[in-house]
Design an enzyme around this catalytic site. Sequence first.
Site, PDB file in Angstrom:
ATOM      1  N   LYS A  15      -0.508   7.079 -23.353  1.00  0.00           N
ATOM      2  CA  LYS A  15       0.003   7.386 -24.689  1.00  0.00           C
ATOM      3  C   LYS A  15       1.500   7.046 -24.730  1.00  0.00           C
ATOM      4  O   LYS A  15       1.857   5.909 -24.956  1.00  0.00           O
ATOM      5  CB  LYS A  15      -0.227   8.861 -25.030  1.00  0.00           C
ATOM      6  CG  LYS A  15      -1.681   9.195 -25.380  1.00  0.00           C
ATOM      7  CD  LYS A  15      -2.537   9.466 -24.192  1.00  0.00           C
ATOM      8  CE  LYS A  15      -3.880  10.062 -24.555  1.00  0.00           C
ATOM      9  NZ  LYS A  15      -4.756  10.129 -23.385  1.00  0.00           N
ATOM     10  N   HIS A  52     -19.898  14.155 -26.032  1.00  0.00           N
ATOM     11  CA  HIS A  52     -19.567  13.288 -27.175  1.00  0.00           C
ATOM     12  C   HIS A  52     -19.469  11.813 -26.808  1.00  0.00           C
ATOM     13  O   HIS A  52     -19.701  10.955 -27.638  1.00  0.00           O
ATOM     14  CB  HIS A  52     -18.275  13.760 -27.850  1.00  0.00           C
ATOM     15  CG  HIS A  52     -17.092  13.800 -26.926  1.00  0.00           C
ATOM     16  ND1 HIS A  52     -16.965  14.744 -25.943  1.00  0.00           N
ATOM     17  CD2 HIS A  52     -16.009  13.000 -26.825  1.00  0.00           C
ATOM     18  CE1 HIS A  52     -15.846  14.535 -25.286  1.00  0.00           C
ATOM     19  NE2 HIS A  52     -15.250  13.474 -25.798  1.00  0.00           N
ATOM     20  N   PHE A  77      -6.801  20.147 -24.561  1.00  0.00           N
ATOM     21  CA  PHE A  77      -7.536  18.908 -24.790  1.00  0.00           C
ATOM     22  C   PHE A  77      -8.880  18.975 -24.065  1.00  0.00           C
ATOM     23  O   PHE A  77      -9.036  19.706 -23.097  1.00  0.00           O
ATOM     24  CB  PHE A  77      -6.707  17.706 -24.320  1.00  0.00           C
ATOM     25  CG  PHE A  77      -7.398  16.410 -24.602  1.00  0.00           C
ATOM     26  CD1 PHE A  77      -7.611  16.001 -25.906  1.00  0.00           C
ATOM     27  CD2 PHE A  77      -7.883  15.621 -23.568  1.00  0.00           C
ATOM     28  CE1 PHE A  77      -8.283  14.819 -26.177  1.00  0.00           C
ATOM     29  CE2 PHE A  77      -8.551  14.436 -23.839  1.00  0.00           C
ATOM     30  CZ  PHE A  77      -8.760  14.034 -25.142  1.00  0.00           C
ATOM     31  N   ASP A  78      -9.861  18.184 -24.514  1.00  0.00           N
ATOM     32  CA  ASP A  78     -11.224  18.337 -23.976  1.00  0.00           C
ATOM     33  C   ASP A  78     -11.332  18.095 -22.474  1.00  0.00           C
ATOM     34  O   ASP A  78     -12.072  18.790 -21.787  1.00  0.00           O
ATOM     35  CB  ASP A  78     -12.254  17.509 -24.764  1.00  0.00           C
ATOM     36  CG  ASP A  78     -11.929  16.034 -24.842  1.00  0.00           C
ATOM     37  OD1 ASP A  78     -10.751  15.691 -24.711  1.00  0.00           O
ATOM     38  OD2 ASP A  78     -12.845  15.228 -25.050  1.00  0.00           O
ATOM     39  N   TYR A 105       0.832  -1.203   0.000  1.00  0.00           N
ATOM     40  CA  TYR A 105       0.000   0.000   0.000  1.00  0.00           C
ATOM     41  C   TYR A 105       0.871   1.258   0.000  1.00  0.00           C
ATOM     42  O   TYR A 105       0.610   2.210  -0.730  1.00  0.00           O
ATOM     43  CB  TYR A 105      -0.930  -0.006   1.222  1.00  0.00           C
ATOM     44  CG  TYR A 105      -1.982   1.076   1.168  1.00  0.00           C
ATOM     45  CD1 TYR A 105      -3.266   0.791   0.697  1.00  0.00           C
ATOM     46  CD2 TYR A 105      -1.694   2.387   1.560  1.00  0.00           C
ATOM     47  CE1 TYR A 105      -4.230   1.777   0.615  1.00  0.00           C
ATOM     48  CE2 TYR A 105      -2.657   3.380   1.483  1.00  0.00           C
ATOM     49  CZ  TYR A 105      -3.915   3.077   1.022  1.00  0.00           C
ATOM     50  OH  TYR A 105      -4.879   4.053   0.938  1.00  0.00           O
ATOM     51  N   ASP A 134       1.007  19.647 -20.544  1.00  0.00           N
ATOM     52  CA  ASP A 134       0.157  18.470 -20.683  1.00  0.00           C
ATOM     53  C   ASP A 134       0.965  17.549 -21.598  1.00  0.00           C
ATOM     54  O   ASP A 134       1.039  17.761 -22.803  1.00  0.00           O
ATOM     55  CB  ASP A 134      -1.184  18.870 -21.302  1.00  0.00           C
ATOM     56  CG  ASP A 134      -2.062  17.659 -21.604  1.00  0.00           C
ATOM     57  OD1 ASP A 134      -1.563  16.527 -21.525  1.00  0.00           O
ATOM     58  OD2 ASP A 134      -3.235  17.856 -21.949  1.00  0.00           O
ATOM     59  N   ALA A 147       1.092  14.239 -22.493  1.00  0.00           N
ATOM     60  CA  ALA A 147       0.662  12.902 -22.947  1.00  0.00           C
ATOM     61  C   ALA A 147       1.542  12.346 -24.067  1.00  0.00           C
ATOM     62  O   ALA A 147       1.869  11.167 -24.082  1.00  0.00           O
ATOM     63  CB  ALA A 147      -0.795  12.962 -23.393  1.00  0.00           C
TER      64      ALA A 147
HETATM   65  N1  F0G Z   1      -4.292  15.456 -22.435  1.00  0.00           N
HETATM   66  C1  F0G Z   1      -4.229  15.077 -23.721  1.00  0.00           C
HETATM   67  C2  F0G Z   1      -3.423  15.878 -24.698  1.00  0.00           C
HETATM   68  C3  F0G Z   1      -4.928  13.957 -24.147  1.00  0.00           C
HETATM   69  O1  F0G Z   1      -4.876  13.597 -25.427  1.00  0.00           O
HETATM   70  C4  F0G Z   1      -5.675  13.205 -23.199  1.00  0.00           C
HETATM   71  C5  F0G Z   1      -6.427  12.042 -23.593  1.00  0.00           C
HETATM   72  C6  F0G Z   1      -5.700  13.644 -21.871  1.00  0.00           C
HETATM   73  C7  F0G Z   1      -4.983  14.776 -21.517  1.00  0.00           C
HETATM   74  C8  F0G Z   1      -6.486  12.931 -20.813  1.00  0.00           C
HETATM   75  O2  F0G Z   1      -5.877  11.728 -20.474  1.00  0.00           O
HETATM   76  O3  F0G Z   1      -7.500   9.954 -21.169  1.00  0.00           O
HETATM   77  O4  F0G Z   1      -5.624   9.485 -19.592  1.00  0.00           O
HETATM   78  O5  F0G Z   1      -7.548  10.826 -18.870  1.00  0.00           O
HETATM   79  N2  F0G Z   1      -6.647  11.734 -24.774  1.00  0.00           N
HETATM   80  C9  F0G Z   1      -7.298  10.540 -25.263  1.00  0.00           C
HETATM   81  C10 F0G Z   1      -7.462  10.657 -26.745  1.00  0.00           C
HETATM   82  C11 F0G Z   1      -8.535  10.160 -24.550  1.00  0.00           C
HETATM   83  O6  F0G Z   1      -8.172   9.814 -27.326  1.00  0.00           O
HETATM   84  O7  F0G Z   1      -6.861  11.535 -27.364  1.00  0.00           O
HETATM   85  P1  F0G Z   1      -6.696  10.433 -20.008  1.00  0.00           P
END
Ligand code: F0G
Length: 457
Positions: free
Chosen positions: A257, A449, A124-125, A72, A214, A216
């Site tokens: 990613k 979406h 990102f969304d 843990y 960010d 990813a």
């Molecule tokens: N930032 C970026 C640039 C992303 O592309 C994503 C996720 C996230 C943050 C959020 O990360 O999914 O681990 O919570 N992108 C995926 C996509 C979902 O299909 O582009 P997450």
Amino acid sequence: MELPFAESYKIKMVETIRRSTREEREQWIKEASYNLFRLKSDQVFIDLLTDSGTGAMSDKQWSEMMTGDESYAGASSYFKMKNAISDILGFEYFLPTHQGRAAENVLFSVLVREGDIIPGNSHFDTTKGHIEFRKAFAVDCTIDEAFDTTLDHPFKGNIDPVKLEKVLVEQGDRVKFIIVTVTCNSSGGQPVSMENLRMVRHLANKFGKQVVFDAARFAENAYFIKKREAGYADKTIRAIVGEMFSYADAMTMSAKKDAIVNMGGFIAMRSHDLHQKASVFNIMFEGYITYGGMSGRDMSALARGLYEGTEFDYLDSRIRQVTYLGHQLMDLGIPVQQPIGGHAVFVDAKRFFPHLPKEGFVAQTLAVQLYLEAGVRGVEIGALLADRDPVSRENRYPALELMRLAIPRRVYTNNHMDVVAVALKNIWDRRDEITRGLRIVSEAPIMRHFTVELDLA
Ligand code: F0G
């Protein structure tokens, strides 16, 4: 004769995928309310919905799954992750989270307050969602070139210094930090140049702001810097990554990613104080600070994935495959975001179907057509994703209406890419016959979406 290119890995395990008939797909997509997220995965032949969490781990990552430490607190897997983050990204402090949006949730719980302004390159969304959920505002300062898909600009993820400085001057204390997404997913998996990262750091220093990445797809971003930016051709990916992160105060990471794991994420920072503050939210939302929603085995595989994901040979295979698909589409005359990005090919749906009205969700219409044609699942990055304005509740129609074909890492062969290209060509050849868009039947109040139900317009 020069030897042709081939991937620097071979396949040890395979997974069967299922072909289907057009009649079956017509039935399934109707049952799924024309929302590709609502399909069952075995109704899909080639799944390009996302490159997130869909990659194939290596034998070495799988072996880490066996030796993960599930304690843990203070698990050795946590320290593997900590060492990898410090070694590759150069951050002293970090917090594991279960994925990228969880990292955003924890970090923004400390940093974002109602009324704040968070400038960046096309957020990102989920990032935007976590900002707007706190009644703050995400201001897009991406260069204008990014919004013209026909322009071949090497760094379409760049932030426009004039737009950024204007926000910093006009909004003053309301700006809490600047967020830079590497690569910029929303503008087409497009990279940010080192010069641009340096510029952001300079402006942040001038106005006393923090810079958050960010991250990813940071490794893919580094690959493009090596390939496209003067002075970096002879530098290793790790050296480029090291310089990139030297310009950031903190970062969030969806490890699904570029760390090539199926689940996982983290926040990393230089500030002890920020780490302390974020730890409180991490414990509340994610888990104890040495696992944060992840299993020990997942942390071990993630640590290994950070090393593999920053190897040049791997990145070269990966990005060449994305480019292979992109260039096939370009050769067929199909409009795509140029140049081809790191993780996906983005088809410009407005130029594909110029005769369809924007109210008919043009990119979603194209994604449905591609699914019907060949069982290929892409994803809409357009008006559905852009959602409604939080204040006026009017639909937002973004500058770009794209269908993204995201390529999972180390999963498909170029034969699969050929199927996708021919399927799109078939639709392209009869594009004038497609005259009906889609309309919304029901939708969620935020991030609609994923669950929206649609019908033919
Ligand atoms: N930032 C970026 C640039 C992303 O592309 C994503 C996720 C996230 C943050 C959020 O990360 O999914 O681990 O919570 N992108 C995926 C996509 C979902 O299909 O582009 P997450």
